[in-house]
Write an enzyme that holds these catalytic residues in place. Structure first.
Site, PDB file in Angstrom:
ATOM      1  CG  ASP A  98      -0.725   0.323   8.806  1.00 59.82           C
ATOM      2  OD1 ASP A  98      -1.471   1.180   9.307  1.00 59.82           O
ATOM      3  OD2 ASP A  98       0.395   0.589   8.320  1.00 59.82           O
ATOM      4  N   GLY A 150      10.347  -2.245   6.338  1.00 59.55           N
ATOM      5  CA  GLY A 150      10.519  -0.903   6.865  1.00 59.55           C
ATOM      6  C   GLY A 150      10.348   0.187   5.839  1.00 59.55           C
ATOM      7  N   GLY A 151       9.716  -0.150   4.719  1.00 62.92           N
ATOM      8  CA  GLY A 151       9.576   0.827   3.647  1.00 62.92           C
ATOM      9  C   GLY A 151       8.336   1.696   3.719  1.00 62.92           C
ATOM     10  N   GLY A 152       7.469   1.456   4.717  1.00 62.78           N
ATOM     11  CA  GLY A 152       6.233   2.216   4.793  1.00 62.78           C
ATOM     12  C   GLY A 152       5.179   1.736   3.820  1.00 62.78           C
ATOM     13  CE  LYS A 209       0.884   1.247   4.483  1.00 59.21           C
ATOM     14  NZ  LYS A 209       1.595   2.499   4.888  1.00 59.21           N
ATOM     15  N   PRO A 220       9.828  -4.032   0.429  1.00 60.22           N
ATOM     16  CG  PRO A 220      10.932  -2.246  -0.590  1.00 60.22           C
ATOM     17  CD  PRO A 220       9.635  -2.995  -0.605  1.00 60.22           C
ATOM     18  N   GLY A 267       4.266  -4.125   4.375  1.00 65.50           N
ATOM     19  CA  GLY A 267       4.553  -5.524   4.061  1.00 65.50           C
ATOM     20  C   GLY A 267       4.195  -6.505   5.163  1.00 65.50           C
ATOM     21  N   GLY A 268       4.667  -6.264   6.387  1.00 63.06           N
ATOM     22  CA  GLY A 268       4.380  -7.187   7.483  1.00 63.06           C
ATOM     23  C   GLY A 268       2.906  -7.256   7.809  1.00 63.06           C
ATOM     24  CB  SER A 269       0.313  -4.615   8.181  1.00 66.16           C
ATOM     25  OG  SER A 269       0.902  -3.953   9.273  1.00 66.16           O
ATOM     26  CB  SER A 270       0.204  -6.727   3.313  1.00 61.42           C
ATOM     27  OG  SER A 270      -0.557  -7.241   2.248  1.00 61.42           O
TER      28      SER A 270
END
Length: 464
Positions: free
Chosen positions: A311, A271-273, A186, A269, A276-279
């Protein structure tokens, strides 16, 4: 000669284009030769297909690619197409094409697709007769899903009387088979901090725009109650990984003995904002809810997701949305069709330090949906802090600013630019300096995860 099949990498684009040009030479003297000679694989389009995980290569012991297959998904459909499949003529008739085709069809089956389609030549042994040996049958070329390909053939002078379209039905995965699920990235189209709560959390306003690009999660149901992450993620122990925590959070609602093996292919990436982890966590919740037969509704799944991170609910609900509170109060939004150039500056930005920064604006006046829609509200509250503290991110913003209004996504390191067309986005990404990595992605109002869920539910409805 031995070979193995692996996902293609962006640095293999030139080699794959060379394979396609070499394979085209086999058609010299054929009626289709003038068309094949004029039309070649667009490297930028192939690069984006690779970024989406839709290209596989056959590699020999020296590391040299000798063949590839490229899948192209029908938007929102239950079929996926073979966009291109080529093998170096010097390596023909060694089973490489057959292995590539079966590998691609196997992935499509795991992803919930019901069939694979392709267009090919009827009179060439390594075309239609080859595909017929691998379960493909000729179908009516006047079907609507082939209209675009036929129009393109006409534009390129391709002999329509020799063109055939073929389909191969795919059996649904068995319950204990691997299945494949998208975990989309996102971007935050703006981010404003309007206050701070008594518990220390910040009150936010933002717009989450889901993208058609992201991670891939592979799941296999177990019956022993064990949750195993089979992929090593640097710096993230399995027990603290959100995907493992998501599965364990869902387990009390599942039948006794429900477990899972989990594999993750990271493209977003860390820590890219970009979420990724939340998705990834949301994908595990949504997919295992189906695979385990739990049957929780979306509201309940979103509440479970909230326990993992602010998120996660937006990815569970699968809609681009206006968000308030700590990001959990969501209002779905229909947004204009746009494409995004997303740059990874390859610099770590610690979120905690940003929230604690003394120079962060924490009491901005509330924005409105109308002020966002008019283009008035586009700022990210973290951008000034990140610019001052992280030189690589500042450099990425400055470079992208040369093409329009560059923005920071969330509280991470990645920056992006919104464009009106894929051609514009791809042209900008092609010029990206080597110190950054660029991706082109389309904004989606409905998450690719929910599109995949509908496909997998369709498989269930056909008799799993």
């Amino acid at each position: 000669m031995t070979f193995h099949i692996e996902r293609a990498r962006p640095d293999q684009v030139d080699a794959l284009c060379a394979i396609e040009r070499a394979a085209v030479e086999l058609f010299r003297g054929h009626r289709a030769w003038p068309s094949y000679r004029r039309v070649s694989v667009p490297p930028e389009v192939l690069r984006e297909a690779i970024a989406r995980g839709l290209v596989w290569v056959a590699v020999i012991g020296s590391g040299e690619p000798v063949g590839f297959v490229w899948l192209d998904a029908e938007e929102g459909g239950d079929a996926i197409g073979v966009a291109e499949m080529d093998v170096l003529p010097s390596h023909g008739q060694r089973g490489i094409g057959a292995a590539l085709l079966e590998h691609a069809c196997g992935w499509a089956r795991m992803a919930g697709y019901h069939r694979v389609d392709l267009g090919t030549l009827s009179d060439v042994p390594w075309n239609a007769p080859f595909y017929a040996k691998h379960g493909f049958a000729v179908v009516d070329k006047n079907r609507p899903e082939f209209a675009f390909a036929r129009e393109r053939d006409i534009e390129n002078g391709f002999p329509d009387d020799l063109r055939v379209f073929m389909s191969r039905p795919l059996a649904p995965p068995d319950l204990m088979d691997w299945t494949v699920w998208p975990a989309p990235a996102k971007v935050n189209l703006f981010l404003r901090i309007t206050g701070r709560r008594a518990d220390g959390y910040h009150e936010l306003q933002t717009v989450f725009r889901l993208l058609d690009w992201g991670d891939e999660i592979r799941l296999r149901v177990r019956r022993d109650g064990e949750i195993h992450r089979l992929t090593e993620v640097p710096g993230v122990p399995a027990d603290s990984d959100l995907v493992v925590r998501a599965a364990r959070l869902l387990q009390p609602h599942a039948p006794e003995g429900a477990g899972a093996d989990i594999e993750i292919e990271k493209r977003i990436p860390m820590g890219g904002g970009l979420g990724g982890g939340s998705s990834d966590a949301a994908t595990v919740l949504v997919a295992l809810n189906l695979l385990w037969g739990v049957g929780l509704d979306e509201d309940t799944l979103a509440e479970l997701g909230r326990q993992l991170g602010a998120d996660v609910p937006v990815f569970v609900r699968g809609r681009s949305a206006w968000a308030e509170g700590i990001g959990e109060k969501l209002t779905p939004m229909a947004l204009p069709e746009r494409w995004y150039v997303v740059l990874d500056p390859h610099e770590h930005v610690p979120t905690g330090a940003l929230f604690q920064a003394s120079e962060l604006t924490r009491n901005a006046p509330p924005a409105t949906i109308s002020s966002f829609a008019s283009g008035e509200t586009v700022e990210n509250a973290f951008a000034p802090v990140v610019r001052a503290r992280h030189s690589r991110v500042a450099a990425a913003l400055d470079w992208l600013d040369g093409f329009g209004r560059a923005r920071l996504s969330g509280s991470g390191a990645c920056v992006f630019l919104e464009t009106d067309s894929p051609e514009r986005a791809e042209a900008i990404a092609e010029r990206c300096p080597a110190r950054f990595t660029a991706h082109v992605a389309r904004g989606e109002d409905v998450s690719p995860l929910h599109v995949a869920l509908a496909r997998h539910r369709g498989v269930d409805g056909n008799g799993r």
